[in-house]
Design a protein around this motif. Sequence first.
Motif, mmCIF file in Angstrom:
data_model
loop_
_atom_site.group_PDB
_atom_site.id
_atom_site.type_symbol
_atom_site.label_atom_id
_atom_site.label_comp_id
_atom_site.label_asym_id
_atom_site.label_seq_id
_atom_site.Cartn_x
_atom_site.Cartn_y
_atom_site.Cartn_z
ATOM 1 N N GLY A 88 0.831 -1.248 -0.145
ATOM 2 C CA GLY A 88 0.131 -0.002 -0.120
ATOM 3 C C GLY A 88 0.713 1.199 0.061
ATOM 4 N N LEU A 89 0.175 2.379 -0.455
ATOM 5 C CA LEU A 89 0.860 3.784 -0.585
ATOM 6 C C LEU A 89 0.314 4.714 0.153
ATOM 7 C CD1 LEU A 89 1.492 3.200 -4.298
ATOM 8 C CD2 LEU A 89 3.345 3.481 -2.614
ATOM 9 N N SER A 90 -0.530 4.287 1.332
ATOM 10 C CA SER A 90 -0.713 5.437 2.288
ATOM 11 C C SER A 90 -0.561 5.062 3.621
ATOM 12 C CB SER A 90 -2.177 5.827 2.023
ATOM 13 O OG SER A 90 -3.189 4.915 1.825
ATOM 14 N N PRO A 146 -3.376 -3.000 -10.369
ATOM 15 C CA PRO A 146 -2.555 -2.109 -9.621
ATOM 16 C C PRO A 146 -1.023 -2.551 -10.143
ATOM 17 C CG PRO A 146 -3.498 -3.640 -7.893
ATOM 18 C CD PRO A 146 -4.047 -3.803 -9.309
ATOM 19 N N ALA A 147 -0.106 -1.502 -9.929
ATOM 20 C CA ALA A 147 1.059 -1.322 -10.555
ATOM 21 C C ALA A 147 1.669 -2.662 -9.676
ATOM 22 C CB ALA A 147 1.911 -0.260 -10.033
ATOM 23 N N SER A 148 1.261 -2.973 -8.302
ATOM 24 C CA SER A 148 2.088 -4.092 -7.647
ATOM 25 C C SER A 148 1.306 -5.614 -7.669
ATOM 26 C CB SER A 148 1.668 -3.785 -6.116
ATOM 27 O OG SER A 148 0.185 -3.525 -6.077
ATOM 28 N N VAL A 337 7.873 1.047 -19.951
ATOM 29 C CA VAL A 337 8.229 2.650 -19.793
ATOM 30 C C VAL A 337 7.367 3.178 -18.696
ATOM 31 C CG1 VAL A 337 8.470 5.006 -20.860
ATOM 32 C CG2 VAL A 337 9.102 2.752 -22.152
ATOM 33 N N ARG A 338 6.279 2.879 -18.801
ATOM 34 C CA ARG A 338 4.985 3.275 -17.847
ATOM 35 C C ARG A 338 5.141 2.882 -16.756
ATOM 36 N NH1 ARG A 338 2.916 4.095 -13.908
ATOM 37 N NH2 ARG A 338 0.719 4.454 -13.352
ATOM 38 N N ARG A 339 5.443 1.297 -16.764
ATOM 39 C CA ARG A 339 5.403 0.622 -15.226
ATOM 40 C C ARG A 339 6.541 0.750 -14.498
ATOM 41 N NH1 ARG A 339 1.050 -2.438 -15.008
ATOM 42 N NH2 ARG A 339 -0.014 -3.438 -16.735
ATOM 43 N N LYS A 352 7.234 12.480 -1.813
ATOM 44 C CA LYS A 352 5.881 12.289 -1.485
ATOM 45 C C LYS A 352 5.024 12.129 -2.682
ATOM 46 C CE LYS A 352 2.413 12.199 1.620
ATOM 47 N NZ LYS A 352 1.637 12.979 2.537
ATOM 48 N N GLU A 353 3.928 11.321 -2.631
ATOM 49 C CA GLU A 353 3.173 11.042 -3.731
ATOM 50 C C GLU A 353 1.853 11.460 -3.331
ATOM 51 O OE1 GLU A 353 3.846 7.666 -5.728
ATOM 52 O OE2 GLU A 353 1.812 7.548 -6.702
ATOM 53 N N ALA A 354 1.257 12.714 -4.249
ATOM 54 C CA ALA A 354 -0.114 13.021 -3.829
ATOM 55 C C ALA A 354 -0.894 12.515 -5.091
ATOM 56 C CB ALA A 354 -0.249 14.505 -4.279
ATOM 57 N N LEU A 383 5.262 14.432 -12.551
ATOM 58 C CA LEU A 383 3.849 13.896 -12.905
ATOM 59 C C LEU A 383 3.583 12.660 -13.790
ATOM 60 C CD1 LEU A 383 3.668 16.948 -11.769
ATOM 61 C CD2 LEU A 383 1.573 17.299 -13.353
ATOM 62 N N TYR A 384 2.737 11.763 -13.483
ATOM 63 C CA TYR A 384 2.298 10.571 -14.108
ATOM 64 C C TYR A 384 1.234 10.110 -13.525
ATOM 65 C CZ TYR A 384 4.279 7.268 -10.831
ATOM 66 O OH TYR A 384 4.284 6.516 -9.551
ATOM 67 N N GLY A 385 0.653 9.200 -14.235
ATOM 68 C CA GLY A 385 -0.809 8.345 -13.754
ATOM 69 C C GLY A 385 -1.614 7.895 -14.622
ATOM 70 N N HIS A 386 -2.731 8.005 -14.233
ATOM 71 C CA HIS A 386 -3.782 7.270 -14.855
ATOM 72 C C HIS A 386 -4.664 8.364 -15.550
ATOM 73 C CE1 HIS A 386 -2.220 3.983 -12.770
ATOM 74 N NE2 HIS A 386 -2.543 4.432 -11.558
ATOM 75 N N ALA A 387 -4.247 9.037 -16.693
ATOM 76 C CA ALA A 387 -5.181 10.148 -17.207
ATOM 77 C C ALA A 387 -6.532 10.147 -17.566
ATOM 78 C CB ALA A 387 -4.109 10.834 -18.125
ATOM 79 N N LEU A 392 -3.733 11.743 -11.336
ATOM 80 C CA LEU A 392 -2.407 11.786 -11.381
ATOM 81 C C LEU A 392 -1.777 11.944 -10.455
ATOM 82 C CD1 LEU A 392 -1.843 14.777 -14.066
ATOM 83 C CD2 LEU A 392 -2.136 12.232 -14.505
ATOM 84 N N HIS A 393 -0.564 10.960 -10.124
ATOM 85 C CA HIS A 393 0.401 10.909 -9.063
ATOM 86 C C HIS A 393 1.403 11.927 -9.398
ATOM 87 C CE1 HIS A 393 -1.455 7.325 -8.476
ATOM 88 N NE2 HIS A 393 -1.030 6.408 -9.401
ATOM 89 N N VAL A 394 1.099 13.015 -8.192
ATOM 90 C CA VAL A 394 1.939 14.095 -8.237
ATOM 91 C C VAL A 394 3.075 13.802 -7.178
ATOM 92 C CG1 VAL A 394 2.187 16.495 -7.906
ATOM 93 C CG2 VAL A 394 0.238 15.740 -9.036
ATOM 94 N N GLY A 430 -7.290 9.095 -5.394
ATOM 95 C CA GLY A 430 -8.078 8.291 -6.388
ATOM 96 C C GLY A 430 -7.951 6.887 -6.254
ATOM 97 N N GLU A 431 -6.692 6.303 -5.677
ATOM 98 C CA GLU A 431 -6.630 4.790 -5.687
ATOM 99 C C GLU A 431 -5.896 4.405 -4.639
ATOM 100 O OE1 GLU A 431 -4.860 3.653 -9.272
ATOM 101 O OE2 GLU A 431 -3.102 4.212 -8.664
ATOM 102 N N HIS A 432 -4.932 5.257 -3.808
ATOM 103 C CA HIS A 432 -4.133 4.855 -2.694
ATOM 104 C C HIS A 432 -4.804 4.842 -1.341
ATOM 105 C CE1 HIS A 432 -0.719 6.022 -5.591
ATOM 106 N NE2 HIS A 432 -1.142 5.092 -6.051
ATOM 107 N N GLY A 433 -5.822 5.552 -1.190
ATOM 108 C CA GLY A 433 -6.600 5.183 0.123
ATOM 109 C C GLY A 433 -6.013 6.652 1.178
HETATM 110 C C1 LAC Z 1 1.212 3.466 -10.209
HETATM 111 C C2 LAC Z 1 1.079 3.645 -8.646
HETATM 112 C C3 LAC Z 1 2.122 4.405 -7.949
HETATM 113 O O1 LAC Z 1 0.277 3.906 -10.637
HETATM 114 O O2 LAC Z 1 -0.300 3.702 -8.302
HETATM 115 O O3 LAC Z 1 2.222 3.303 -10.626
#
Ligand code: LAC
Length: 475
Positions: A88-90, A146-148, A337-339, A352-354, A383-387, A392-394, A430-433
């Motif tokens: 988990g990420l939170s 999820p990435a994990s 590249v994304r993963r 710190k990931e917002a 910045l990257y993420g699930h546009a 977005l994971h900032v 959005g998804e980390h809780g």
């Molecule tokens: C990802 C994780 C950080 O999208 O949620 O890679």
Amino acid sequence: VSERVPPERFGLRPVAARHVRELESLLGPAAVISEPDRLEAFAGDETEKLRFLPDVAVLPASVEEVAAVLRLAARELLPVVPRAAGTGLSGGALPVCGGIVLAVDRLDRVRAIDERDLVAEAEAGVVLADLQQAVEARGLFYPPDPASRETCRIGGNLAEDSAGPRSCKYGSTRRWVLGVEAVLADGSRLVAGGRSRKDATGYNLTQLLVGSEGTLAVIVAATLRLIAKPKATLTAVLPFPTLAAAAGAVERLFVEGLDPAACELAERAALDAVARLEPLPPALAASAALLVVELDGDDGEELLARAERLDALARSLGGGEALVADDAAGQRRLWQVRRRIGEAVKSLSVYKEADTVVPRSRLVELIEAARAAAARQGLTALLYGHAGDGNLHVNLLQGELADSEWERRRDAAEEELFRAVVALGGRITGEHGIGWTQRHLLPMALSEREIALQREIKRAFDPKGILNPGKIFPG
Ligand code: LAC
Ligand code: ZN
């Protein structure tokens, strides 16, 4: 290791030697871990830089054993922190006041994969990738990714309502849960929902438990919806000259009916971070940002036709030539590249990931707000993420800053950013809780009345407050 919150702060007690002995007699000594060096493995999750040592960790092998642990904890007022894979990420799985970590690793049976009802029944400790493999071997599909996914477990996915790239088309874990089996804080067993596709019977406790971050019950098994596996997929990488152009293109993919299974965004700095780990395809060397779009369906020809429309649309919006792959190896290379971004950021700096999320049409404004909030504090934001989900994971980076300075600037930037997110109609995760790290932000997203109602729900499920103390709620 961080300093623990005294359990008394939550009206609870520390675990004593006699409790450890009782746990050993309930579960067998091999399933009870109390040596400090072995407890390290239960102290953290994937949340940056936070570790709290539990008093004891237990690995029950059956639902009955989970119930026995909870009966003891309820009687003795001991904290219980449910844990799956700890990805988990939170900070949801952090034993912030010590206590008992209840790991579901050994509840790892896929109880059924039913091709008539199209459901899987899986215990909480099943590794997501293993479930997906078993399901796909039968031509079926469980989309959450999820990435994990190679290591995370179903119980954690449900507790956090995890998502990932395919949430764009298929929704987060929640959408795939038809029923749960859980052990409540007093040790009683709850079965909610089941295999029925519709259910208007009273409150939906199944969906209440999904996303409850281990604060309401210990989820021990779930009934999950499956679909037929799409026969073909295609991945396209669309380079753009600016981040805003890439973000602005996202909403158009949907309006034009291109129906992406995934639509991910990465900016240059994220690509550069990955390039430190592995060479990027040369065509991506110069672009300021890119979208990774996955299409899926049953007809490969139709996907190619859709990819052409995608390419034409991206070019009309200022994008460069798309890289397209429809074979498995080529798609893996593009997705790589994304993963790898998450891992690349971790290797770059303390961060710190917002986990920001806004309506899709506000993505460009979200990016501006992230830039502004970081710049005001002299921080770099990556910045990257699930546009496609507006999610977005900032990532704010510490870089060379001293710890105290970093913490001050990080908190200020984060607060400014989330105020802007909420003003854009967005949410603070959005998804980390919310877990442990985001709880101070809850009042930004929920009204006082809403928080009070949620606290009453918590009390109804767990009147003694033994389950995952300190999580979700501020203060
Ligand atoms: C990802 C994780 C950080 O999208 O949620 O890679
Ligand atoms: Zn993500």
